[in-house]
Design an enzyme around this catalytic site. Sequence first.
Site, PDB file in Angstrom:
ATOM      1  N   HIS A 126      12.017  -4.013  15.116  1.00  0.00           N
ATOM      2  CA  HIS A 126      11.403  -3.390  13.702  1.00  0.00           C
ATOM      3  C   HIS A 126      10.412  -3.508  13.534  1.00  0.00           C
ATOM      4  O   HIS A 126       9.627  -2.287  13.447  1.00  0.00           O
ATOM      5  CB  HIS A 126      11.593  -4.970  12.513  1.00  0.00           C
ATOM      6  CG  HIS A 126      11.125  -4.357  11.121  1.00  0.00           C
ATOM      7  ND1 HIS A 126      12.133  -4.313  10.389  1.00  0.00           N
ATOM      8  CD2 HIS A 126       9.926  -4.535  10.636  1.00  0.00           C
ATOM      9  CE1 HIS A 126      11.116  -3.977   8.984  1.00  0.00           C
ATOM     10  NE2 HIS A 126       9.967  -4.129   9.127  1.00  0.00           N
ATOM     11  N   GLU A 127       8.769  -3.489  14.257  1.00  0.00           N
ATOM     12  CA  GLU A 127       7.722  -3.387  14.164  1.00  0.00           C
ATOM     13  C   GLU A 127       7.628  -1.942  15.225  1.00  0.00           C
ATOM     14  O   GLU A 127       7.040  -1.107  15.254  1.00  0.00           O
ATOM     15  CB  GLU A 127       6.931  -4.081  14.967  1.00  0.00           C
ATOM     16  CG  GLU A 127       6.559  -5.553  14.034  1.00  0.00           C
ATOM     17  CD  GLU A 127       6.450  -5.612  12.220  1.00  0.00           C
ATOM     18  OE1 GLU A 127       5.284  -4.684  12.194  1.00  0.00           O
ATOM     19  OE2 GLU A 127       6.487  -6.742  11.352  1.00  0.00           O
ATOM     20  N   HIS A 130       8.374   0.828  13.134  1.00  0.00           N
ATOM     21  CA  HIS A 130       6.776   1.316  12.605  1.00  0.00           C
ATOM     22  C   HIS A 130       6.182   2.046  13.260  1.00  0.00           C
ATOM     23  O   HIS A 130       5.103   2.375  12.735  1.00  0.00           O
ATOM     24  CB  HIS A 130       5.833  -0.680  11.803  1.00  0.00           C
ATOM     25  CG  HIS A 130       6.452  -0.571  10.109  1.00  0.00           C
ATOM     26  ND1 HIS A 130       7.094  -0.156   9.408  1.00  0.00           N
ATOM     27  CD2 HIS A 130       6.897  -2.307  10.418  1.00  0.00           C
ATOM     28  CE1 HIS A 130       7.381  -1.114   8.251  1.00  0.00           C
ATOM     29  NE2 HIS A 130       7.526  -1.939   9.516  1.00  0.00           N
ATOM     30  N   HIS A 136       9.873   1.542   5.343  1.00  0.00           N
ATOM     31  CA  HIS A 136      11.217   0.675   5.531  1.00  0.00           C
ATOM     32  C   HIS A 136      12.880   1.056   5.445  1.00  0.00           C
ATOM     33  O   HIS A 136      12.300   2.617   4.216  1.00  0.00           O
ATOM     34  CB  HIS A 136      11.028  -1.031   4.110  1.00  0.00           C
ATOM     35  CG  HIS A 136      10.341  -1.640   5.089  1.00  0.00           C
ATOM     36  ND1 HIS A 136       9.393  -2.425   4.471  1.00  0.00           N
ATOM     37  CD2 HIS A 136       9.861  -2.311   6.523  1.00  0.00           C
ATOM     38  CE1 HIS A 136       8.103  -2.860   5.229  1.00  0.00           C
ATOM     39  NE2 HIS A 136       8.950  -2.851   6.779  1.00  0.00           N
TER      40      HIS A 136
HETATM   41  N1  TQI Z   1       5.407  -7.919   8.452  1.00  0.00           N
HETATM   42  C1  TQI Z   1       5.738  -6.505   7.295  1.00  0.00           C
HETATM   43  C2  TQI Z   1       6.355  -5.762   8.055  1.00  0.00           C
HETATM   44  O1  TQI Z   1       6.514  -5.751   9.383  1.00  0.00           O
HETATM   45  C3  TQI Z   1       4.559  -6.173   7.335  1.00  0.00           C
HETATM   46  C4  TQI Z   1       4.425  -4.795   6.110  1.00  0.00           C
HETATM   47  C5  TQI Z   1       4.862  -5.433   4.964  1.00  0.00           C
HETATM   48  C6  TQI Z   1       4.289  -3.485   6.329  1.00  0.00           C
HETATM   49  N2  TQI Z   1       5.196  -3.955   4.882  1.00  0.00           N
HETATM   50  C7  TQI Z   1       4.447  -2.582   5.664  1.00  0.00           C
HETATM   51  C8  TQI Z   1       4.239  -2.780   7.797  1.00  0.00           C
HETATM   52  C9  TQI Z   1       4.928  -1.819   5.659  1.00  0.00           C
HETATM   53  C10 TQI Z   1       4.730  -1.230   8.196  1.00  0.00           C
HETATM   54  C11 TQI Z   1       4.971  -0.905   6.581  1.00  0.00           C
HETATM   55  O2  TQI Z   1       7.340  -5.276   7.290  1.00  0.00           O
HETATM   56  S1  TQI Z   1       6.479  -9.013   7.853  1.00  0.00           S
HETATM   57  C12 TQI Z   1      10.578  -8.282   8.719  1.00  0.00           C
HETATM   58  C13 TQI Z   1      11.963  -8.054   8.343  1.00  0.00           C
HETATM   59  C14 TQI Z   1       8.470  -8.799   9.141  1.00  0.00           C
HETATM   60  C15 TQI Z   1       9.326  -8.886   8.378  1.00  0.00           C
HETATM   61  O3  TQI Z   1       5.861 -10.116   8.207  1.00  0.00           O
HETATM   62  O4  TQI Z   1       6.848  -9.693   6.698  1.00  0.00           O
HETATM   63  C16 TQI Z   1      10.194  -7.779  10.109  1.00  0.00           C
HETATM   64  C17 TQI Z   1       8.275  -8.167  10.288  1.00  0.00           C
HETATM   65  F1  TQI Z   1      12.099  -6.742   8.030  1.00  0.00           F
HETATM   66  F2  TQI Z   1      12.991  -8.997   8.126  1.00  0.00           F
HETATM   67  F3  TQI Z   1      11.020  -8.365   6.550  1.00  0.00           F
HETATM   68  C18 TQI Z   1       9.287  -8.139  10.783  1.00  0.00           C
HETATM   69 CL1  TQI Z   1      12.187  -8.271  10.817  1.00  0.00          CL
HETATM   70 ZN    ZN Z   2       8.344  -3.173   7.894  1.00  0.00          ZN
END
Ligand code: TQI
Ligand code: ZN
Length: 169
Positions: A126-127, A130, A136
């Site tokens: 996922h990261e 990004h 998303h």
């Molecule tokens: N971290 C968030 C994410 O990676 C951070 C974030 C929020 C973000 N909004 C964003 C990053 C917009 C970039 C652009 O989404 S988290 C998931 C999931 C997170 C969440 O720690 O909440 C995953 C990390 F998708 F499952 F909700 C990994 Cl896979």
């Molecule tokens: Zn994300």
Amino acid sequence: HYTFFPGKPRWPQSNRDLTYAFQPENQLTDVVKNVFTAAFSRWSAVTALTFTQTDSWADADLKIGFFEGDHGDGEPFDGLLGTLAHAFSPTSGRLHLDADENWVVSSDITEATETSAVDLESVAVHEIGHLLGLGHSSVEGSIMYPTIPSRSRKVELASDDILGIQELY
Ligand code: TQI
Ligand code: ZN
Ligand code: ZN
């Protein structure tokens, strides 16, 4: 449906062979590094991008590290659960993971796994999305969908993820 960051930033045509490095102070095991190798290969399989590990932290395009709490980028981590990781849009290249999580590699997940356990490869895939420029997605089950159940594993790109990344690269 997939989204991009505002302005649709992406890695330039001149830099599609990206290098990545792990923060030297983390002293990560090969098991952890191999999880990232696998996660990167899921994205390189569907694009013209390549990802190569380098030992030169300073020169790497993508910089991966585990940090706890306030680590100096204005986006402090919050201890167990909550925020697990974050990555910045192109061409920042920074991918940070919350060192306070109970990270597991997939083979560790069983019925007896703590409910707070988080699958490292799922979050890495996922990261990396990004890092490459994907925001998303509204498609449930896609890698870029903004929730993941704890103690679960979701590492296969969905067609929505593939269409999104192929529009960029
Ligand atoms: N971290 C968030 C994410 O990676 C951070 C974030 C929020 C973000 N909004 C964003 C990053 C917009 C970039 C652009 O989404 S988290 C998931 C999931 C997170 C969440 O720690 O909440 C995953 C990390 F998708 F499952 F909700 C990994 Cl896979
Ligand atoms: Zn994300
Ligand atoms: Zn950070």
